[in-house]
Scaffold this motif. Structure first.
Motif, PDB file in Angstrom:
ATOM      1  N   GLU A  82      59.308  29.576   9.724  1.00 46.44           N
ATOM      2  CA  GLU A  82      57.984  30.191   9.754  1.00 46.44           C
ATOM      3  C   GLU A  82      56.908  29.290  10.357  1.00 46.44           C
ATOM      4  O   GLU A  82      56.091  29.758  11.162  1.00 46.44           O
ATOM      5  CB  GLU A  82      57.584  30.624   8.347  1.00 46.44           C
ATOM      6  CG  GLU A  82      56.282  31.420   8.301  1.00 46.44           C
ATOM      7  CD  GLU A  82      55.996  31.978   6.922  1.00 46.44           C
ATOM      8  OE1 GLU A  82      55.007  32.716   6.786  1.00 46.44           O
ATOM      9  OE2 GLU A  82      56.757  31.669   5.982  1.00 46.44           O
ATOM     10  N   LYS A  86      54.665  30.453  13.557  1.00 47.83           N
ATOM     11  CA  LYS A  86      53.198  30.524  13.528  1.00 47.83           C
ATOM     12  C   LYS A  86      52.566  29.627  14.585  1.00 47.83           C
ATOM     13  O   LYS A  86      51.406  29.826  14.957  1.00 47.83           O
ATOM     14  CB  LYS A  86      52.689  30.136  12.140  1.00 47.83           C
ATOM     15  CG  LYS A  86      52.982  31.169  11.062  1.00 47.83           C
ATOM     16  CD  LYS A  86      52.437  30.723   9.721  1.00 47.83           C
ATOM     17  CE  LYS A  86      52.652  31.789   8.641  1.00 47.83           C
ATOM     18  NZ  LYS A  86      52.144  31.345   7.323  1.00 47.83           N
ATOM     19  N   HIS A  87      53.352  28.633  15.054  1.00 53.39           N
ATOM     20  CA  HIS A  87      52.849  27.729  16.091  1.00 53.39           C
ATOM     21  C   HIS A  87      52.565  28.470  17.392  1.00 53.39           C
ATOM     22  O   HIS A  87      51.776  28.014  18.219  1.00 53.39           O
ATOM     23  CB  HIS A  87      53.857  26.601  16.326  1.00 53.39           C
ATOM     24  CG  HIS A  87      53.376  25.526  17.242  1.00 53.39           C
ATOM     25  ND1 HIS A  87      52.329  24.694  16.920  1.00 53.39           N
ATOM     26  CD2 HIS A  87      53.800  25.141  18.481  1.00 53.39           C
ATOM     27  CE1 HIS A  87      52.128  23.834  17.911  1.00 53.39           C
ATOM     28  NE2 HIS A  87      53.004  24.088  18.866  1.00 53.39           N
ATOM     29  N   GLY A  88      53.238  29.608  17.584  1.00 51.63           N
ATOM     30  CA  GLY A  88      52.857  30.476  18.695  1.00 51.63           C
ATOM     31  C   GLY A  88      53.828  30.601  19.838  1.00 51.63           C
ATOM     32  O   GLY A  88      53.518  31.253  20.836  1.00 51.63           O
TER      33      GLY A  88
END
Length: 216
Positions: A82, A86-88
């Motif tokens: 996760e 979320k880092h992209g």
């Protein structure tokens, strides 16, 4: 290192290898040959109807092997912790989000019949060594192949031979993994791989004391 709660699994026969986990770098490396070989590996997996399991993402060698699979009609499964999700980083193909790195490796192992290791950095080496260790401990007996593009793993193989010479690794346990120079060799080695009999005969359903005795 956290050991998984997996039972020892038999080595799949050639007809049973339906899903291969690929460990590789998130960078491209300093030579285009690395990405080219990664793409060819993905293409080979797709053409043989073998699903590619990997760490997710669309950049570096990870992106190259995923694109090689998807663009040739194959299936991929990306398993991403996760925080990294979320880092992209953009994802390719089917993606599963897991809470942490340990869960990622456990899930990758569960989803795969074999492991192929391409060039990479710290993360790739850590993943590869954990799967080799799990095999030595008889947690699994699945094929482990190193794609030795441009001789990338020569020094690692030399270190293994030194460890055998200095009696830190059993001679036959150096055969837990096999190396190949091109993607053309991968399919044949996946089908003919045999885990060495010198691996520790641990049964992960036994109590700790029984396993300690089998190591003596």
């Amino acid at each position: 290192m956290v050991l998984p709660t997996l039972l020892s699994a038999p080595t799949p026969t050639s007809g049973e290898i339906k899903s291969v986990c690929v460990f590789c770098g998130a960078g491209d490396g300093g030579d285009p040959i690395y990405a080219q070989e990664a793409f060819e590996l993905g293409k080979m997996l797709a053409s043989n109807n073998i699903r590619m399991v990997y760490g997710g993402g669309s950049i570096g060698l990870m992106g190259a092997v995923a694109k090689g699979t998807i663009e040739n009609g194959g299936k991929t499964l990306g398993i991403v912790p996760e925080p990294l999700f979320k880092h992209g980083s953009a994802q390719l193909g089917e993606t599963v989000i897991v809470p942490d790195m340990h869960t990622r490796k456990k899930r990758m192992a569960e989803e795969s019949d074999a492991f192929v290791v391409l060039p990479g950095g710290f993360g790739t080496m850590e993943e590869m060594l954990e799967m080799i260790t799990w095999s030595q401990l008889n947690i699994h007996s699945k094929p482990i192949l190193l794609l030795n593009t441009k001789g990338y793993y020569k020094l690692f193989v030399d270190w293994i031979q030194l460890s055998v010479q200095e009696q830190f690794i059993k001679t036959k346990n150096a055969d837990i993994f096999v190396t190949c120079d091109t993607t053309k060799d991968v399919l044949n080695l996946l089908q003919t791989y045999q885990a060495p009999e010198t691996r520790y005969g641990l049964d992960w359903t036994k109590k700790d004391e029984e396993n300690r005795q089998s190591l003596i």
